[in-house]
Design a protein around this motif. Structure first.
Motif, mmCIF file in Angstrom:
data_model
loop_
_atom_site.group_PDB
_atom_site.id
_atom_site.type_symbol
_atom_site.label_atom_id
_atom_site.label_comp_id
_atom_site.label_asym_id
_atom_site.label_seq_id
_atom_site.Cartn_x
_atom_site.Cartn_y
_atom_site.Cartn_z
ATOM 1 N N THR A 165 -25.308 69.870 103.823
ATOM 2 C CA THR A 165 -26.530 71.471 103.707
ATOM 3 C C THR A 165 -26.044 72.415 103.635
ATOM 4 O O THR A 165 -25.992 72.901 102.477
ATOM 5 C CB THR A 165 -27.520 71.007 105.046
ATOM 6 O OG1 THR A 165 -28.149 70.249 105.487
ATOM 7 C CG2 THR A 165 -28.947 72.192 104.473
ATOM 8 N N GLN A 166 -24.439 72.854 103.726
ATOM 9 C CA GLN A 166 -23.393 74.403 103.401
ATOM 10 C C GLN A 166 -23.170 73.882 102.122
ATOM 11 O O GLN A 166 -23.398 74.634 101.408
ATOM 12 C CB GLN A 166 -22.773 74.367 104.254
ATOM 13 C CG GLN A 166 -22.893 74.716 105.938
ATOM 14 C CD GLN A 166 -21.663 74.997 106.936
ATOM 15 O OE1 GLN A 166 -22.027 73.790 107.766
ATOM 16 N NE2 GLN A 166 -21.360 75.750 107.363
ATOM 17 N N VAL A 167 -22.612 72.789 101.825
ATOM 18 C CA VAL A 167 -22.774 72.807 100.477
ATOM 19 C C VAL A 167 -23.151 72.660 99.530
ATOM 20 O O VAL A 167 -23.187 73.811 98.258
ATOM 21 C CB VAL A 167 -21.842 71.235 100.555
ATOM 22 C CG1 VAL A 167 -20.873 71.129 99.285
ATOM 23 C CG2 VAL A 167 -19.977 71.134 101.543
ATOM 24 N N THR A 168 -24.630 72.270 99.752
ATOM 25 C CA THR A 168 -25.639 72.300 98.426
ATOM 26 C C THR A 168 -25.921 74.017 98.235
ATOM 27 O O THR A 168 -26.787 73.946 97.184
ATOM 28 C CB THR A 168 -26.579 71.460 99.058
ATOM 29 O OG1 THR A 168 -26.378 69.977 99.427
ATOM 30 C CG2 THR A 168 -28.003 71.651 97.940
ATOM 31 N N GLN A 169 -26.113 74.640 99.365
ATOM 32 C CA GLN A 169 -26.449 75.939 99.555
ATOM 33 C C GLN A 169 -25.646 76.259 98.957
ATOM 34 O O GLN A 169 -26.101 77.767 98.513
ATOM 35 C CB GLN A 169 -27.037 76.360 101.118
ATOM 36 C CG GLN A 169 -27.907 75.916 101.866
ATOM 37 C CD GLN A 169 -28.433 75.820 103.005
ATOM 38 O OE1 GLN A 169 -27.667 76.488 103.685
ATOM 39 N NE2 GLN A 169 -29.592 75.861 103.739
ATOM 40 N N MET A 170 -24.231 76.601 99.042
ATOM 41 C CA MET A 170 -22.808 77.213 97.992
ATOM 42 C C MET A 170 -23.011 77.379 97.178
ATOM 43 O O MET A 170 -22.501 78.073 96.102
ATOM 44 C CB MET A 170 -22.029 76.338 98.566
ATOM 45 C CG MET A 170 -20.680 77.888 98.541
ATOM 46 S SD MET A 170 -21.175 79.342 98.663
ATOM 47 C CE MET A 170 -21.046 79.587 100.434
ATOM 48 N N ILE A 171 -23.221 76.097 96.498
ATOM 49 C CA ILE A 171 -23.620 75.672 95.465
ATOM 50 C C ILE A 171 -24.553 76.591 94.544
ATOM 51 O O ILE A 171 -24.183 76.746 93.382
ATOM 52 C CB ILE A 171 -23.997 73.970 94.693
ATOM 53 C CG1 ILE A 171 -22.398 73.090 95.023
ATOM 54 C CG2 ILE A 171 -24.194 73.688 93.468
ATOM 55 C CD1 ILE A 171 -22.611 71.938 94.994
ATOM 56 N N GLN A 172 -25.873 76.605 95.026
ATOM 57 C CA GLN A 172 -26.521 77.348 94.523
ATOM 58 C C GLN A 172 -26.859 78.486 94.650
ATOM 59 O O GLN A 172 -26.860 79.131 93.478
ATOM 60 C CB GLN A 172 -28.195 76.642 94.758
ATOM 61 C CG GLN A 172 -29.256 77.291 94.867
ATOM 62 C CD GLN A 172 -29.705 77.231 93.446
ATOM 63 O OE1 GLN A 172 -30.096 75.643 93.310
ATOM 64 N NE2 GLN A 172 -29.595 78.055 92.620
ATOM 65 N N LYS A 173 -25.814 79.386 95.295
ATOM 66 C CA LYS A 173 -25.014 81.049 95.424
ATOM 67 C C LYS A 173 -24.936 81.034 94.148
ATOM 68 O O LYS A 173 -25.124 82.065 93.443
ATOM 69 C CB LYS A 173 -24.848 81.342 96.297
ATOM 70 C CG LYS A 173 -25.976 81.043 98.111
ATOM 71 C CD LYS A 173 -24.596 81.996 99.680
ATOM 72 C CE LYS A 173 -25.978 81.798 100.477
ATOM 73 N NZ LYS A 173 -24.846 82.035 101.609
#
Length: 407
Positions: A165-173
């Motif tokens: 989840t942290q990775v997916t959120q960072m990709i979006q940011k």
């Protein structure tokens, strides 16, 4: 007990075994070699099918020269695909295809090999140019920077205790910074021996229709990270372009009627029982393509569809295999970046702090006071930044990714 034997066998086949690490690193070397060969040949006027043939030939020739003792199975784990501009991926045409590289095309190169079932995949994005030292700006630069920095941030989040989840959120940011969108429907899989699409995944972009279970990363995990960005909305569709890359659906069986289909299916089972393959690899690709009609009808193989973003948009991709050892994250794939400069910059201090991190964590029992290596370096050109950390000033996103076991 039987369960203990199964666990012991699993331990024998993961990163705790030096032999396994050697096979991953050997496969990684070959992928880097093949990517470099295709990148060097990616010039205006070159046919796409020629580039794919160069990638496959480089992988096959390099594999023939390594791990020659004993009967170690090795081969292409993902056939060379070369996808241009708004084509998202899986474009691996047969000889005779007419698509030609044009000046300024955004070119995504994707390929992979395995040694003894331990697969390494890599993808890289370049811009076809008769003058490689010319600075590329505009939306092409934005999407390459977005994909690159999101990928580098993902590498640094791949640590024990962190989650997908942290990775997916960072990709979006990071996509938001560059006014780009992560492409929907893209999954990064945990991999194991002879399994490239394990059940634990990282989703490139979460939507109401595309969600995955949360997974916590652990020591000895191996993942193939695939970060794909678009200047558009990140939504894809198929066009009237015939798929040439497939993978055996191992749970399906059927007694085929056509002789050509039976012959082709027998060759698939013999040569490509678990790994994706291209029709280009068959002795008679056109005959194989005709045979695939019946094979697909009975779902004996899974196709890798050729997907497209809207016309006029650009898509960039960076893919690499990561090994999570107790002391560090090992990144097996690294190629020089094109010379791009975005008008946008990453201003978020948390993202910049993450990008400044090294990949070594140190052994658990040893306490060392490591000095942090600077993350705010700027790079004027890929050649001048051969081992630079990712530049947190994203307007200077020409820094070359750090080496395999980055600081």
């Amino acid at each position: 007990t039987r369960r203990k034997m199964e666990v012991d066998q699993e331990i024998d086949l993961d990163l705790r075994t030096p032999d396994v690490m050697n096979k991953y690193q050997g496969a990684g070397d070959i992928v880097n070699q093949a990517l470099a060969a295709v990148i060097a040949a990616t010039t205006p006027g070159k046919h796409v099918h020629e580039l794919c043939a160069i990638g496959d030939a480089t992988m096959n020739e390099a594999m023939a020269a390594v791990f020659t003792k004993g009967k170690i199975e090795k081969g292409i784990a993902f056939p060379t695909c070369v996808s241009l501009n708004n084509c998202v991926g899986h474009y691996s045409p047969l000889e005779g295809d007419t698509q030609v590289i044009a000046e300024g095309d955004v070119v995504k190169i994707d390929l992979g090999v395995h040694v003894d079932g331990f697969a390494v995949s890599g993808a890289h994005t370049v811009i076809a140019s008769s003058n490689p030292q010319e600075v590329i700006t505009g939306r092409k630069a934005d999407v390459i920077c977005a994909a690159y920095f999101a990928a580098e941030a993902a590498v640094r989040l791949f640590r024990p205790g962190n989650t997908n989840t942290q990775v997916t959120q960072m990709i979006q940011k990071i996509a938001d910074v560059f006014k780009c969108s992560p492409v929907e429907g893209v999954l990064s899989h945990q991999t194991k021996r002879y399994v490239m699409d394990g059940g634990n995944v990282i989703i490139n972009k979460e939507t109401a229709d595309h969600q995955v279970d949360e997974v916590t990363f652990a020591e000895y995990d191996v993942y193939c990270f695939d970060v794909i960005m678009s200047t558009g909305e990140g939504k894809t569709k198929e066009k009237d372009v015939k798929t040439t890359v497939f993978k055996r659906a191992v749970e399906q069986n059927y007694n085929l009627k056509m002789q050509a289909a039976r012959s082709t299916f027998s060759e698939i089972n013999r040569k490509y029982p678990t790994m994706p393959f291209s029709l280009r690899a068959f002795s008679d690709p056109k005959r194989a393509r005709l045979a695939m009609t019946e094979i697909l009808k009975h779902e004996l193989v899974d196709p890798f569809p050729i997907l497209f973003e809207k016309d006029g948009e650009y898509v960039a991709q960076f893919k690499f295999t990561l090994l999570l050892t107790p002391a560090q994250t090992v990144k097996l794939i690294s190629q020089p970046l094109p010379f791009v400069k975005s008008d946008y910059q990453i201003a978020d201090p948390q993202i910049n702090q993450l990008l400044a991190q090294g990949l070594k964590r140190g052994a658990k029992k040893k306490k060392t006071n490591k000095k942090k290596k600077g993350g705010n370096k700027k790079a004027a050109a890929p050649a001048a930044a051969a081992a630079a950390e990712p530049a947190s000033d994203a307007s200077a996103a020409a820094a070359t990714p750090a080496s395999d076991t980055a600081q």
